[in-house]
Write a protein that holds these residues in place. Structure first.
Motif, PDB file in Angstrom:
ATOM      1  N   LYS A   1      46.137  26.269  -6.407  1.00  0.00           N
ATOM      2  CA  LYS A   1      47.440  26.494  -7.039  1.00  0.00           C
ATOM      3  C   LYS A   1      47.858  25.306  -7.907  1.00  0.00           C
ATOM      4  N   GLY A   2      48.175  25.615  -9.169  1.00  0.00           N
ATOM      5  CA  GLY A   2      48.617  24.591 -10.104  1.00  0.00           C
ATOM      6  C   GLY A   2      47.493  23.869 -10.823  1.00  0.00           C
ATOM      7  N   GLU A   3      46.241  24.130 -10.441  1.00  0.00           N
ATOM      8  CA  GLU A   3      45.097  23.427 -11.029  1.00  0.00           C
ATOM      9  C   GLU A   3      44.234  24.322 -11.920  1.00  0.00           C
ATOM     10  N   ILE A   4      44.749  25.510 -12.253  1.00  0.00           N
ATOM     11  CA  ILE A   4      44.028  26.445 -13.114  1.00  0.00           C
ATOM     12  C   ILE A   4      44.781  26.600 -14.429  1.00  0.00           C
TER      13      ILE A   4
ATOM     14  N   LEU B   1      48.613  31.184  -9.261  1.00  0.00           N
ATOM     15  CA  LEU B   1      47.930  29.912  -9.083  1.00  0.00           C
ATOM     16  C   LEU B   1      47.802  29.127 -10.380  1.00  0.00           C
ATOM     17  N   VAL B   2      48.111  29.765 -11.500  1.00  0.00           N
ATOM     18  CA  VAL B   2      47.915  29.140 -12.806  1.00  0.00           C
ATOM     19  C   VAL B   2      49.005  28.109 -13.091  1.00  0.00           C
ATOM     20  N   GLY B   3      48.581  26.940 -13.521  1.00  0.00           N
ATOM     21  CA  GLY B   3      49.537  25.870 -13.803  1.00  0.00           C
ATOM     22  C   GLY B   3      50.086  25.916 -15.209  1.00  0.00           C
ATOM     23  N   GLN B   4      49.344  26.552 -16.134  1.00  0.00           N
ATOM     24  CA  GLN B   4      49.785  26.593 -17.533  1.00  0.00           C
ATOM     25  C   GLN B   4      49.141  27.779 -18.237  1.00  0.00           C
TER      26      GLN B   4
ATOM     27  N   ALA C   1      41.716  20.995 -13.133  1.00  0.00           N
ATOM     28  CA  ALA C   1      40.398  21.035 -12.505  1.00  0.00           C
ATOM     29  C   ALA C   1      39.604  22.259 -12.938  1.00  0.00           C
ATOM     30  N   LEU C   2      40.312  23.366 -13.219  1.00  0.00           N
ATOM     31  CA  LEU C   2      39.649  24.636 -13.503  1.00  0.00           C
ATOM     32  C   LEU C   2      40.288  25.328 -14.698  1.00  0.00           C
ATOM     33  N   GLY C   3      39.471  26.051 -15.458  1.00  0.00           N
ATOM     34  CA  GLY C   3      40.010  26.807 -16.581  1.00  0.00           C
ATOM     35  C   GLY C   3      39.122  27.980 -16.934  1.00  0.00           C
ATOM     36  N   VAL C   4      39.741  29.055 -17.393  1.00  0.00           N
ATOM     37  CA  VAL C   4      38.998  30.218 -17.879  1.00  0.00           C
ATOM     38  C   VAL C   4      38.904  30.106 -19.391  1.00  0.00           C
ATOM     39  N   SER C   5      37.688  30.203 -19.909  1.00  0.00           N
ATOM     40  CA  SER C   5      37.473  29.983 -21.331  1.00  0.00           C
ATOM     41  C   SER C   5      36.192  30.679 -21.766  1.00  0.00           C
TER      42      SER C   5
END
Length: 331
Positions: free
Chosen positions: A157-160, A197-200, A218-222
């Motif tokens: 949570k907050g790190e995606i 859970l997405v931070g931004q 820490a994590l991202g969808v791209s």
């Protein structure tokens, strides 16, 4: 305020483009791909053909809406970039011209429309980017996500970081990936759980790769090619290609009623060429659709990715409903 600023920028760009209209052979492009790639490609096109080019770079949603609004009197000649569902949307609105390039015969069937209004020039696949150092620091007891399901871990949570699908074709493709592989109800359950859970939710499709690369998340969808590019530039990014991902193509279309049809056709031919696609891959690690073009070293071949049978027409037809639901339910 942000939206008004965007429209002001587009209006100013229209004046800039219109101011060059005295050159009847000048090609005007609305570009969804990055400015660096657009500049390199248009420079090479001008060098090879002698045709000058001006372009406006903006997000997918902005430019597709602009193309549709201007369909009776287009202010550009070509729409460069954007996934198939957006070109289908513009085609249904009567905003695109039919043109079958001689090079289109080399393009796989999934990368061209039946009525020749759009043609793909590179393959796009989604994945997960991991900033290894930040992940180890934040989650020493967690495994790096290997599947889309692994991403929905309350610990993250907050790190995606995930792009806003209302503004970006990248995130809309991700949304459709979940809806098509899981079904409508289960897909939305997944998306709503992940959104918590997405931070931004940035508007730019390129933002997650950058934010993960610089260690802000820490994590991202791209797109995998965007992650591969930052990895090649020395950023701390691990690429993950989850099973049941989605593959699509970046497309090019000629705008209906363009007064510069011959130059627009030449640019489509150029974008389908081996030279242009290898140039683009060398800059952003995309996978060419021209089988004669070699992708950049460090990119992940499509053959190594487990892809669903993506229905681009369905994605296009559901777009308004999906984005309305997203806007009302994702906080």
């Amino acid at each position: 305020m942000k939206l008004l600023k965007g429209f002001a920028l587009l209006l100013a760009s229209t004046v800039l483009l219109a101011g060059c209209s005295k050159k009847t052979d000048e090609l005007k492009i609305y570009s969804i791909i990055h400015e660096e790639e657009t500049q390199a490609l248009t420079d090479l096109f001008t060098k090879k053909t002698g045709i000058p080019v001006s372009f406006l770079r903006a997000s997918t949603g902005e430019l597709v809406n602009r193309v549709i609004a201007e369909k009776d009197s287009p202010q550009a000649d070509v729409l460069l970039g954007g996934a198939t569902s957006y070109h289908i949307q513009a085609d249904k609105a009567g905003a695109l011209e039919s043109y079958e390039s001689p090079l289109a015969k080399k393009v796989p069937s999934y990368a061209r429309s039946e009525n020749n209004t759009w043609t793909g020039f590179c393959v796009l696949t989604l994945g997960i980017g991991v900033n290894s150092a930040r992940f180890q620091q934040k989650f020493p007891n967690e495994k790096v996500p290997a599947t889309w399901e692994d991403l929905v871990n309350p610990a993250f949570k907050g790190e995606i970081v995930l792009t806003n699908p209302v503004a970006s074709s990248t995130a809309y493709l991700f949304v459709q990936d979940q809806l098509q592989r899981l079904g409508w109800e289960n897909g939305w359950n997944y998306l709503l759980a992940l959104s918590e859970l997405v931070g931004q939710f940035p508007d730019s499709g390129s933002a997650p790769a950058k934010l993960v690369g610089t260690g802000e998340y820490a994590l991202g969808v791209s797109y995998l090619h965007a992650l591969a590019k930052y990895n090649a530039e020395g950023f701390d990014i691990t690429l993950v290609a989850p099973p049941q991902s989605v593959g699509d193509v970046d497309c090019i279309s000629i705008l209906k009623n363009t007064k510069n049809l011959d130059a627009a056709k030449k640019f489509v031919d150029f974008m389908l060429s081996k030279e242009a696609q290898e140039l683009m891959s060398s800059i952003d690690f995309t996978i060419p659709v021209n089988p004669e073009a070699k992708p950049a070293a460090g990119s992940i071949p499509v053959s190594q990715i487990d892809l669903i049978d993506y229905d681009a027409a369905l994605a296009s037809s559901q777009k308004e409903e999906v984005l309305k639901k997203w806007s009302s339910e994702v906080k």
